[in-house]
Design an enzyme around this catalytic site. Sequence first.
Site, mmCIF file in Angstrom:
data_model
loop_
_atom_site.group_PDB
_atom_site.id
_atom_site.type_symbol
_atom_site.label_atom_id
_atom_site.label_comp_id
_atom_site.label_asym_id
_atom_site.label_seq_id
_atom_site.Cartn_x
_atom_site.Cartn_y
_atom_site.Cartn_z
ATOM 1 N N CYS A 119 14.259 56.893 18.323
ATOM 2 C CA CYS A 119 15.298 56.405 19.235
ATOM 3 C C CYS A 119 16.109 55.400 18.430
ATOM 4 C CB CYS A 119 14.662 55.723 20.439
ATOM 5 S SG CYS A 119 15.815 54.759 21.450
ATOM 6 N N THR A 120 17.425 55.477 18.514
ATOM 7 C CA THR A 120 18.254 54.638 17.645
ATOM 8 C C THR A 120 18.185 53.150 18.002
ATOM 9 O OG1 THR A 120 20.195 55.183 19.006
ATOM 10 C CG2 THR A 120 19.838 56.491 17.015
ATOM 11 N N HIS A 121 17.628 52.831 19.166
ATOM 12 C CA HIS A 121 17.425 51.408 19.487
ATOM 13 C C HIS A 121 16.271 50.796 18.672
ATOM 14 C CE1 HIS A 121 19.894 52.169 23.063
ATOM 15 N NE2 HIS A 121 19.848 50.875 23.367
ATOM 16 N N TYR B 205 19.404 55.974 28.772
ATOM 17 C CA TYR B 205 19.494 57.427 28.990
ATOM 18 C C TYR B 205 18.098 58.049 29.069
ATOM 19 C CZ TYR B 205 24.532 58.045 27.696
ATOM 20 O OH TYR B 205 25.899 58.043 27.640
ATOM 21 N N GLY B 206 17.121 57.382 28.477
ATOM 22 C CA GLY B 206 15.805 57.980 28.227
ATOM 23 C C GLY B 206 15.111 58.539 29.448
ATOM 24 N N CYS C 289 22.490 59.029 19.318
ATOM 25 C CA CYS C 289 21.467 58.873 20.353
ATOM 26 C C CYS C 289 20.574 60.111 20.312
ATOM 27 C CB CYS C 289 22.161 58.749 21.701
ATOM 28 S SG CYS C 289 21.043 58.721 23.105
ATOM 29 N N ASN C 290 19.291 59.912 20.096
ATOM 30 C CA ASN C 290 18.360 61.047 20.041
ATOM 31 C C ASN C 290 18.292 61.766 21.386
ATOM 32 O OD1 ASN C 290 16.519 60.787 17.363
ATOM 33 N ND2 ASN C 290 17.214 58.791 18.033
ATOM 34 N N THR C 291 18.322 60.979 22.476
ATOM 35 C CA THR C 291 18.173 61.570 23.804
ATOM 36 C C THR C 291 19.378 62.457 24.134
ATOM 37 O OG1 THR C 291 17.071 59.505 24.379
ATOM 38 C CG2 THR C 291 17.561 60.999 26.184
ATOM 39 N N GLU D 38 18.227 46.558 24.694
ATOM 40 C CA GLU D 38 19.581 46.495 25.263
ATOM 41 C C GLU D 38 19.833 45.105 25.861
ATOM 42 O OE1 GLU D 38 23.055 48.571 25.964
ATOM 43 O OE2 GLU D 38 21.367 49.236 24.793
ATOM 44 N N ASP E 274 26.471 56.046 21.891
ATOM 45 C CA ASP E 274 25.046 55.937 22.248
ATOM 46 C C ASP E 274 24.999 55.439 23.684
ATOM 47 O OD1 ASP E 274 22.178 55.708 21.965
ATOM 48 O OD2 ASP E 274 22.430 53.556 21.744
ATOM 49 N N SER E 275 23.800 55.435 24.284
ATOM 50 C CA SER E 275 23.657 54.868 25.622
ATOM 51 C C SER E 275 23.968 53.374 25.623
ATOM 52 C CB SER E 275 22.224 55.080 26.113
ATOM 53 O OG SER E 275 21.334 54.379 25.265
HETATM 54 N N1 DGL Z 1 19.273 55.133 21.751
HETATM 55 C C1 DGL Z 1 18.963 56.301 22.468
HETATM 56 C C2 DGL Z 1 18.099 57.274 21.705
HETATM 57 O O1 DGL Z 1 18.233 57.335 20.503
HETATM 58 C C3 DGL Z 1 18.699 56.219 23.937
HETATM 59 C C4 DGL Z 1 17.800 55.169 24.445
HETATM 60 C C5 DGL Z 1 17.933 55.091 25.927
HETATM 61 O O2 DGL Z 1 19.041 54.843 26.387
HETATM 62 O O3 DGL Z 1 16.924 55.327 26.625
HETATM 63 O O4 DGL Z 1 17.331 58.008 22.265
#
Ligand code: DGL
Length: 266
Positions: A188-190, A40-41, A72-74, A155, A8-9
Site C-alpha cells: 500500500c503506498t501509504h 479506499y481499502g 494506489c495499489n487498491t 492519512e 491516490d486515495s
Molecule cells: N494508498 C492506497 C494503496 O496503495 C490506498 C490506501 C487506502 O486508502 O486504504 O492501497
Amino acid sequence: MKTVGVFDSGVGGLSVLRALLAELPGVRFIYVADSAYAPYGERTVAEITERSERITAWLRQTHHIDALVVACNTATALAIDSLRDAHPDLPIVGVEPALKPAAATSRTRHIGVLATRGTLNSKRFARLRAQLENTASSPVHFACQPCDGLADAIERGDLQAQQALCERYVHALRDEAPGDMDTVVLGCTHYPFAAYMLTQLLGAGVALVDTGEAVARRTRDVLGVTATMDANTTPPVLLSTGDPAALAVAAQRWLGLQIRAEKLAT
Ligand code: DGL
C-alpha cells in the site's frame, strides 16, 4: 513538456511521487489526493471505480495529461482495467505489491505482505500470487496481512494509532508466517511512511520492499522521455478533495516540498 497525472486515495501516493520526481525532473506532475473519500481499502469496487474515473476525466479535461499513474495499489487492483477500457488512448501505469522483486531477492523464501483488504481480496492479487507460488524455480511462501485502519491512521498523521496498528499487524504476520521471514512487501503506498516503525518491530534484518522506483522507471519508458530531455525540476501541482493543508504538510514532511496545495471539488 510532458504532463503526468498521479492519484491516490490520499497522501500515500506521495511515496510514488517522490520516486517520480527523482526519476523525471523535467516532467510536470499533477497530484490528486482523494482524501475526502479515503481510505479506499475498505470501499467497494463500484465506489473505487467511480472515483478513479472522475479523477481521470478531470485530469484529462483540465490538464490534458500525457499519462496517468495510479499511485494506489487498491485502485490499481480494483479499477485499472475499467480505466484502461474507458481511456484506450491514455498510457496508464499502475502500482502492484512488489511480490516479484521480493521473490527475486528473498533468501529464506518466506515473505510477508502488508496491504489493504481490497488489494489482498482482489482477483488481480490472487493471480500475481499464484503465478509466483506455482512457477518460481524455488518455492516461495507469502503470508498476507490486511491492515485495516493503517492507511487511515497515516492519512490523519496519528502516530499513536500507527504504532498500535503496526504492532498488531507485525505480530499477526509473524504468527502466520511458518518460517523465517526475511522480506516484507509494503503493498500500500501509504505504508512507506510507517517504514521506520515497521523496521523497529521487524528488525533491521528484514528488508522492506515497495514499488515507487519501479513505477517511476516504467513511467519514463511509457513517456519515451530520455535523461537528456530532463530540464530543471518542475514543482508538482498538489490537489486534495479533502483538506489541502494536510496534503501540503505531508508533502513538506516527506518530500521537503514547500508548496501550497489547492482544494479540488470533483
Ligand atoms: N494508498 C492506497 C494503496 O496503495 C490506498 C490506501 C487506502 O486508502 O486504504 O492501497
